[in-house]
Design a protein around this motif. Structure first.
Motif, PDB file in Angstrom:
ATOM      1  N   THR A  27     -39.442   8.845   7.346  1.00 28.56           N
ATOM      2  CA  THR A  27     -40.464   9.085   6.324  1.00 28.56           C
ATOM      3  C   THR A  27     -40.733  10.574   6.172  1.00 28.56           C
ATOM      4  OG1 THR A  27     -41.454   6.922   6.738  1.00 28.56           O
ATOM      5  CG2 THR A  27     -42.846   8.566   5.660  1.00 28.56           C
ATOM      6  N   LYS A  28     -40.891  11.272   7.288  1.00 27.57           N
ATOM      7  CA  LYS A  28     -41.152  12.721   7.253  1.00 27.57           C
ATOM      8  C   LYS A  28     -39.994  13.469   6.598  1.00 27.57           C
ATOM      9  CE  LYS A  28     -41.979  16.654  10.278  1.00 27.57           C
ATOM     10  NZ  LYS A  28     -42.075  17.114  11.655  1.00 27.57           N
ATOM     11  N   ASN A  29     -38.769  13.172   7.027  1.00 37.88           N
ATOM     12  CA  ASN A  29     -37.599  13.852   6.472  1.00 37.88           C
ATOM     13  C   ASN A  29     -37.416  13.519   4.995  1.00 37.88           C
ATOM     14  OD1 ASN A  29     -36.964  15.051   8.935  1.00 37.88           O
ATOM     15  ND2 ASN A  29     -35.631  13.365   9.545  1.00 37.88           N
ATOM     16  N   ASN A  30     -37.617  12.272   4.642  1.00 41.17           N
ATOM     17  CA  ASN A  30     -37.434  11.863   3.253  1.00 41.17           C
ATOM     18  C   ASN A  30     -38.489  12.483   2.344  1.00 41.17           C
ATOM     19  OD1 ASN A  30     -35.250  10.422   4.109  1.00 41.17           O
ATOM     20  ND2 ASN A  30     -36.174   8.419   3.821  1.00 41.17           N
ATOM     21  N   ASP A  31     -39.723  12.567   2.812  1.00 39.17           N
ATOM     22  CA  ASP A  31     -40.764  13.247   2.033  1.00 39.17           C
ATOM     23  C   ASP A  31     -40.350  14.691   1.742  1.00 39.17           C
ATOM     24  OD1 ASP A  31     -42.567  11.141   1.746  1.00 39.17           O
ATOM     25  OD2 ASP A  31     -43.781  11.735   3.470  1.00 39.17           O
ATOM     26  N   ARG A  32     -39.903  15.370   2.773  1.00 33.56           N
ATOM     27  CA  ARG A  32     -39.485  16.766   2.634  1.00 33.56           C
ATOM     28  C   ARG A  32     -38.327  16.908   1.646  1.00 33.56           C
ATOM     29  NH1 ARG A  32     -37.468  17.809   7.630  1.00 33.56           N
ATOM     30  NH2 ARG A  32     -35.416  17.311   6.847  1.00 33.56           N
ATOM     31  N   ASN A  33     -37.394  15.953   1.669  1.00 33.28           N
ATOM     32  CA  ASN A  33     -36.193  16.041   0.838  1.00 33.28           C
ATOM     33  C   ASN A  33     -36.294  15.263  -0.475  1.00 33.28           C
ATOM     34  OD1 ASN A  33     -34.652  17.675   2.631  1.00 33.28           O
ATOM     35  ND2 ASN A  33     -34.355  15.893   3.931  1.00 33.28           N
ATOM     36  N   GLU A  34     -37.474  14.735  -0.771  1.00 32.97           N
ATOM     37  CA  GLU A  34     -37.715  13.960  -1.996  1.00 32.97           C
ATOM     38  C   GLU A  34     -36.749  12.788  -2.128  1.00 32.97           C
ATOM     39  OE1 GLU A  34     -37.634  16.974  -5.050  1.00 32.97           O
ATOM     40  OE2 GLU A  34     -39.705  17.537  -4.616  1.00 32.97           O
ATOM     41  N   ILE A  35     -36.539  12.098  -0.997  1.00 30.91           N
ATOM     42  CA  ILE A  35     -35.699  10.899  -0.944  1.00 30.91           C
ATOM     43  C   ILE A  35     -36.612   9.693  -0.819  1.00 30.91           C
ATOM     44  CG2 ILE A  35     -34.033   9.619   0.466  1.00 30.91           C
ATOM     45  CD1 ILE A  35     -32.813  12.350   1.229  1.00 30.91           C
ATOM     46  N   THR A  36     -36.308   8.649  -1.564  1.00 36.61           N
ATOM     47  CA  THR A  36     -37.035   7.391  -1.443  1.00 36.61           C
ATOM     48  C   THR A  36     -36.035   6.299  -1.080  1.00 36.61           C
ATOM     49  OG1 THR A  36     -36.862   7.044  -3.840  1.00 36.61           O
ATOM     50  CG2 THR A  36     -38.903   8.013  -3.020  1.00 36.61           C
ATOM     51  N   GLY A  37     -36.571   5.147  -0.647  1.00 33.92           N
ATOM     52  CA  GLY A  37     -35.661   4.061  -0.318  1.00 33.92           C
ATOM     53  C   GLY A  37     -36.284   3.009   0.567  1.00 33.92           C
ATOM     54  N   ILE A  38     -35.407   2.153   1.087  1.00 34.04           N
ATOM     55  CA  ILE A  38     -35.834   1.062   1.953  1.00 34.04           C
ATOM     56  C   ILE A  38     -34.938   0.985   3.186  1.00 34.04           C
ATOM     57  CG2 ILE A  38     -36.853  -0.349   0.118  1.00 34.04           C
ATOM     58  CD1 ILE A  38     -34.272  -2.017   0.104  1.00 34.04           C
ATOM     59  N   LEU A  39     -35.498   0.475   4.261  1.00 36.97           N
ATOM     60  CA  LEU A  39     -34.766   0.214   5.493  1.00 36.97           C
ATOM     61  C   LEU A  39     -35.121  -1.197   5.930  1.00 36.97           C
ATOM     62  CD1 LEU A  39     -33.058   1.071   7.972  1.00 36.97           C
ATOM     63  CD2 LEU A  39     -35.186   1.893   9.000  1.00 36.97           C
ATOM     64  N   GLU A  51     -32.202   7.107  -2.122  1.00 33.30           N
ATOM     65  CA  GLU A  51     -32.038   7.631  -3.474  1.00 33.30           C
ATOM     66  C   GLU A  51     -32.712   8.992  -3.578  1.00 33.30           C
ATOM     67  OE1 GLU A  51     -33.823   4.569  -5.881  1.00 33.30           O
ATOM     68  OE2 GLU A  51     -35.832   5.042  -5.179  1.00 33.30           O
ATOM     69  N   GLY A  52     -32.116   9.851  -4.386  1.00 32.55           N
ATOM     70  CA  GLY A  52     -32.646  11.196  -4.582  1.00 32.55           C
ATOM     71  C   GLY A  52     -31.540  12.121  -5.038  1.00 32.55           C
ATOM     72  N   ASP A  53     -31.718  13.412  -4.763  1.00 30.90           N
ATOM     73  CA  ASP A  53     -30.700  14.410  -5.071  1.00 30.90           C
ATOM     74  C   ASP A  53     -29.430  14.093  -4.260  1.00 30.90           C
ATOM     75  OD1 ASP A  53     -29.923  17.304  -5.982  1.00 30.90           O
ATOM     76  OD2 ASP A  53     -29.607  17.270  -3.796  1.00 30.90           O
ATOM     77  N   GLN A  54     -28.275  14.151  -4.904  1.00 33.48           N
ATOM     78  CA  GLN A  54     -27.026  13.742  -4.248  1.00 33.48           C
ATOM     79  C   GLN A  54     -26.767  14.516  -2.963  1.00 33.48           C
ATOM     80  OE1 GLN A  54     -23.564  13.621  -6.764  1.00 33.48           O
ATOM     81  NE2 GLN A  54     -22.192  13.167  -5.068  1.00 33.48           N
ATOM     82  N   ASP A  55     -26.897  15.824  -2.997  1.00 40.86           N
ATOM     83  CA  ASP A  55     -26.628  16.608  -1.791  1.00 40.86           C
ATOM     84  C   ASP A  55     -27.574  16.240  -0.650  1.00 40.86           C
ATOM     85  OD1 ASP A  55     -24.537  17.955  -3.039  1.00 40.86           O
ATOM     86  OD2 ASP A  55     -25.775  19.677  -3.598  1.00 40.86           O
ATOM     87  N   LYS A  56     -28.847  16.045  -0.969  1.00 43.13           N
ATOM     88  CA  LYS A  56     -29.823  15.710   0.073  1.00 43.13           C
ATOM     89  C   LYS A  56     -29.595  14.306   0.625  1.00 43.13           C
ATOM     90  CE  LYS A  56     -33.272  18.991  -1.400  1.00 43.13           C
ATOM     91  NZ  LYS A  56     -34.598  19.218  -1.966  1.00 43.13           N
ATOM     92  N   VAL A  57     -29.231  13.365  -0.245  1.00 43.31           N
ATOM     93  CA  VAL A  57     -28.936  12.010   0.222  1.00 43.31           C
ATOM     94  C   VAL A  57     -27.692  12.024   1.112  1.00 43.31           C
ATOM     95  CG1 VAL A  57     -28.201   9.702  -0.506  1.00 43.31           C
ATOM     96  CG2 VAL A  57     -30.114  10.816  -1.662  1.00 43.31           C
ATOM     97  N   GLU A  58     -26.658  12.738   0.693  1.00 52.99           N
ATOM     98  CA  GLU A  58     -25.435  12.812   1.504  1.00 52.99           C
ATOM     99  C   GLU A  58     -25.689  13.513   2.835  1.00 52.99           C
ATOM    100  OE1 GLU A  58     -22.565  11.357   1.280  1.00 52.99           O
ATOM    101  OE2 GLU A  58     -22.668  10.567  -0.758  1.00 52.99           O
TER     102      GLU A  58
END
Length: 132
Positions: A27-39, A51-58
């Motif tokens: 959650t902390k890392n995804n907030d910082r990188n503007e990534i959302t999703g489910i686990l 989901e988010g910016d391609q480079d950050k998701v990769e």
């Protein structure tokens, strides 16, 4: 918008406390990188949608792939999508227990998703349920 879906297997059974720690870090890392999703996890497998910016998701997926708590990491799908499917969740998490199937849990989570994305995630869940 870019999305990536993968499944992995924990190397050993993880406690509730360990799962909470993983979720808090995600959650902390995804907030910082503007990534959302489910686990979603059923104590035998993880199914994660990012989901988010391609480079950050990769970059996130590469970090996950190096985590020694996982093995048998399989990318199921990646590519561009029209919009965020889980805009309010930096990392939603669900645990599947013996009384519910993975498919039932995924059905709840994808009710507001685009049809194509919902069908993909449901197909992955149904295949996993058949394999169990």
């Amino acid at each position: 918008m870019y999305r990536l879906v993968y499944m992995s297997t924990p190397k050993r059974s993880l406690s509730s406390a360990e799962l909470s720690t993983i979720l808090a870090a995600a959650t902390k890392n995804n907030d910082r990188n503007e990534i959302t999703g489910i686990l979603i996890q059923d104590r035998k497998r993880f199914l994660q949608y990012l989901e988010g910016d391609q480079d950050k998701v990769e970059e996130t997926f590469a970090r996950i792939a190096m985590d020694p708590r996982h093995h048998a990491i399989f990318r199921l799908k990646s590519g561009l999508i029209g919009r965020r499917q889980f805009p309010g969740w930096s990392m939603a998490s669900k645990t599947v227990n013996e009384s519910r199937s993975l498919t039932d849990v995924v059905k709840e989570l994808v009710k507001d998703c685009d049809r194509e994305v919902a069908e993909e995630l449901l197909n992955f869940a149904e295949a996993r349920d058949r394999a169990v």
